[in-house]
Design a protein around this motif. Sequence first.
Motif, PDB file in Angstrom:
ATOM      1  N   TRP A  76       0.834  -1.201   0.000  1.00  0.00           N
ATOM      2  CA  TRP A  76       0.000   0.000   0.000  1.00  0.00           C
ATOM      3  C   TRP A  76       0.868   1.249   0.000  1.00  0.00           C
ATOM      4  O   TRP A  76       1.732   1.417   0.877  1.00  0.00           O
ATOM      5  N   ARG A  99      -4.424   6.842   6.746  1.00  0.00           N
ATOM      6  CA  ARG A  99      -4.740   8.260   6.546  1.00  0.00           C
ATOM      7  C   ARG A  99      -3.566   8.961   5.865  1.00  0.00           C
ATOM      8  O   ARG A  99      -2.400   8.689   6.174  1.00  0.00           O
ATOM      9  N   ARG A 106      -0.766  -1.358  -4.528  1.00  0.00           N
ATOM     10  CA  ARG A 106      -2.098  -0.755  -4.429  1.00  0.00           C
ATOM     11  C   ARG A 106      -1.930   0.687  -3.984  1.00  0.00           C
ATOM     12  O   ARG A 106      -1.308   0.963  -2.958  1.00  0.00           O
ATOM     13  N   GLU A 164      -6.555   1.563   9.818  1.00  0.00           N
ATOM     14  CA  GLU A 164      -6.990   2.696   9.011  1.00  0.00           C
ATOM     15  C   GLU A 164      -5.765   3.393   8.425  1.00  0.00           C
ATOM     16  O   GLU A 164      -4.764   3.594   9.114  1.00  0.00           O
ATOM     17  N   VAL A 171      -3.177   4.397  -2.650  1.00  0.00           N
ATOM     18  CA  VAL A 171      -4.153   4.965  -1.730  1.00  0.00           C
ATOM     19  C   VAL A 171      -4.402   6.414  -2.151  1.00  0.00           C
ATOM     20  O   VAL A 171      -3.518   7.258  -2.057  1.00  0.00           O
ATOM     21  N   HIS A 172      -5.617   6.690  -2.635  1.00  0.00           N
ATOM     22  CA  HIS A 172      -5.968   8.030  -3.125  1.00  0.00           C
ATOM     23  C   HIS A 172      -6.605   8.893  -2.039  1.00  0.00           C
ATOM     24  O   HIS A 172      -6.479  10.117  -2.062  1.00  0.00           O
ATOM     25  N   ASP A 173      -7.303   8.264  -1.114  1.00  0.00           N
ATOM     26  CA  ASP A 173      -7.974   8.962  -0.025  1.00  0.00           C
ATOM     27  C   ASP A 173      -7.842   8.110   1.232  1.00  0.00           C
ATOM     28  O   ASP A 173      -7.471   6.932   1.169  1.00  0.00           O
ATOM     29  N   ASN A 174      -8.168   8.683   2.375  1.00  0.00           N
ATOM     30  CA  ASN A 174      -8.171   7.896   3.607  1.00  0.00           C
ATOM     31  C   ASN A 174      -9.059   6.671   3.421  1.00  0.00           C
ATOM     32  O   ASN A 174     -10.168   6.766   2.877  1.00  0.00           O
ATOM     33  N   GLU A 175      -8.585   5.535   3.869  1.00  0.00           N
ATOM     34  CA  GLU A 175      -9.382   4.315   3.735  1.00  0.00           C
ATOM     35  C   GLU A 175      -8.989   3.305   4.796  1.00  0.00           C
ATOM     36  O   GLU A 175      -7.950   3.431   5.457  1.00  0.00           O
ATOM     37  N   TRP A 176      -9.833   2.295   4.948  1.00  0.00           N
ATOM     38  CA  TRP A 176      -9.570   1.220   5.897  1.00  0.00           C
ATOM     39  C   TRP A 176      -8.969   0.041   5.152  1.00  0.00           C
ATOM     40  O   TRP A 176      -9.569  -0.461   4.199  1.00  0.00           O
ATOM     41  N   LEU A 177      -7.823  -0.399   5.596  1.00  0.00           N
ATOM     42  CA  LEU A 177      -7.232  -1.605   5.018  1.00  0.00           C
ATOM     43  C   LEU A 177      -8.024  -2.826   5.455  1.00  0.00           C
ATOM     44  O   LEU A 177      -8.240  -3.768   4.686  1.00  0.00           O
ATOM     45  N   CYS A 178      -8.446  -2.823   6.701  1.00  0.00           N
ATOM     46  CA  CYS A 178      -9.268  -3.868   7.290  1.00  0.00           C
ATOM     47  C   CYS A 178      -9.981  -3.243   8.486  1.00  0.00           C
ATOM     48  O   CYS A 178      -9.724  -2.084   8.814  1.00  0.00           O
TER      49      CYS A 178
END
Length: 277
Positions: free
Chosen positions: A131, A181, A166, A179, A168-175
């Motif tokens: 990521w 950020r 992979r 998280e 990351v374009h925006d904050n997201e949860w991997l699982c």
Amino acid sequence: MKLHKIEAGLFHCDGGPVFGVVPKKVWEKRYPCNSDNFCSLSMRCLLVDTGERRILIDTGCGDKQLDYLKYFDIQQGIKFEDELRRIGYACSDITDVVLTHLHFDHCGGCTRYTDSERKDIELTFPNATHWVGAAQWENFLKPNVREAASYFPENMLPVEQAGRLRLVHDNEWLCPEVELRLFNGHTVGQIACYIHADERTYVYVGDIIPLAASLPLAWVSAYDTQPLQSMTEKERLLHEAAAKEQVLFFEHDAYTECCTVKEVNGKYRVDEKFTLI
């Protein structure tokens, strides 16, 4: 959930760049240096085992560019296969690698030479999704003059070629427990990992706050590409950390592994220091 720290080695930086415009008379009271003004910095990675995922955050510098990087006097490097075996894992067990950013001291361990001739390269974690912040990836491919010397194609291009990258374009949860950020300032598209354990949230702060001594908002590294933005982003992170009693996990601080912070009259200070068991 299990958390395992992995000490991937030490390197040494001149205290001037580490603390930016802060005078040595001030910063040396908070962080030691040797007679040549060099500070010892760690490359402390974190393995998060959620039961379903085994997530490694950053991978140190590896050993592919040690000759080129001799200025940094890199010491105590590790082989991940040996270190992971010591705590009951294998490189093939890692499901995800989160890279805060792609400077050499954070992603060099993602790939390794396959033989002593140092010609062919393989992924250290062949089954892992890697990521990376999308803006950071673009910066890696087309670096600015300031950061170009910190990026090495052999650290990450094999990951992309293997289909293991992979963005990351925006904050997201991997699982559900982890998280991702995005923070800017030190470089673009840097990722901070928020690990939500049963009782506490741990924040792998990377180079947003490299050292416990770097907590004051104006104390930003000369390596930061956008220092004013670094201060704003640091305040955003620290305000939440103090309000929610989050634990900061330091990657580069050779003397302080974790701490909580408190806000006093608009300033942020270390509250409690401790290490992971």
